[in-house]
Design an enzyme around this catalytic site. Sequence first.
Site, mmCIF file in Angstrom:
data_model
loop_
_atom_site.group_PDB
_atom_site.id
_atom_site.type_symbol
_atom_site.label_atom_id
_atom_site.label_comp_id
_atom_site.label_asym_id
_atom_site.label_seq_id
_atom_site.Cartn_x
_atom_site.Cartn_y
_atom_site.Cartn_z
ATOM 1 N N CYS B 82 0.837 -1.204 0.000
ATOM 2 C CA CYS B 82 0.000 0.000 0.000
ATOM 3 C C CYS B 82 0.876 1.260 0.000
ATOM 4 C CB CYS B 82 -0.956 -0.056 1.181
ATOM 5 S SG CYS B 82 -2.377 1.009 0.987
ATOM 6 N N HIS B 190 -3.398 -5.755 0.875
ATOM 7 C CA HIS B 190 -2.729 -6.010 2.154
ATOM 8 C C HIS B 190 -2.663 -7.489 2.514
ATOM 9 C CE1 HIS B 190 -2.546 -1.831 3.721
ATOM 10 N NE2 HIS B 190 -3.554 -1.644 2.898
ATOM 11 N N GLU B 192 -0.904 -8.847 4.741
ATOM 12 C CA GLU B 192 -0.757 -9.006 6.200
ATOM 13 C C GLU B 192 -2.117 -8.992 6.907
ATOM 14 O OE1 GLU B 192 -0.336 -6.228 4.602
ATOM 15 O OE2 GLU B 192 -0.911 -4.501 5.820
#
Lengths: 83, 223
Positions: B82, B190, B192
């Site tokens: 990002c 994302h 994660e």
Amino acid sequence: MKKVSIHITLKEGVLDPEGKAIEGSLATLGYEGVKEVRVGKLIEMYMDDAVDVKAEVEAMCQKLLANPVIENYTYDVEEGVVS
Amino acid sequence: MIVFPGSNCDRDMYHAAKDALGEEAELVWYQDSHLSGYDAILIPGGFSYGDYLRCGAIASTSKIVDSLKREAERGTPILGVCNGFQILLEAGLLPGALLRNEKLKFICHHETLVVKNNQTQFTSDYQMDEEISIPVAHGEGNYYCDDETLAQLKTNQQIVFTYKDNPNGSVADIAGIINEAGNVLGMMPHPERATETILGSMDGLKMFTSLVKNWRDSYVTNA
């Protein structure tokens, strides 16, 4: 002092969604004559007379102020400005 | 994990590396200008410097980015997610730029990504053309590059992830790209945030497991 005004605009062909939104809004307000809107930035800087403005401003634009992948820049220099 | 003023996904990334993956991780404040000694560097998302000037532009001039460039040169794996992707582009470690989303909206939902290159150290645990569900959360994720750069990205198989339903106007549906050397990967979605079932998807975990597995392989080979 010198006053440097840097104009940063999106390159031709690079989509400008913000310009498009403003264009739509102006059309809503009845400004039918507006055919295209592009949004850019104006950066104003005051610099010492001793500075080599051309060399420094060019480098600043390349390194940070503009992104050469998507943006063009031009600048004007006004001499003898009292800040 | 580098933390800039305005990073806000650093804890998510830390949690993914430390708890979901179970590896050692450290948060490194951007003023600590040395990054050597790490096996991988992760650059989290957020709004570094309030997105002033352009997303990632101010962060890309900080001293720690000089150190990041040296590590990139040395072949250390670097993942930017990002705002981390935006910083890698602004730093010139990856080609292209990110523009405002085509429809001007900040988008925040799960997207289906397609794995277009599983021969990288970040994606080897995926199948080729595997469809994975990963959240996106951005206002400026519209990837742009000129035709020449796009042709190069295609030729060198640098396009790693594409969107199945392009949500932001990105050229060629690009969601993530890798550098030519294969050690710097940037992506808007994302991974994660998709590392545990409680988060709604575990599809992002394989990026981290791929990275660790490849590091171990090379470590054992070179030892």
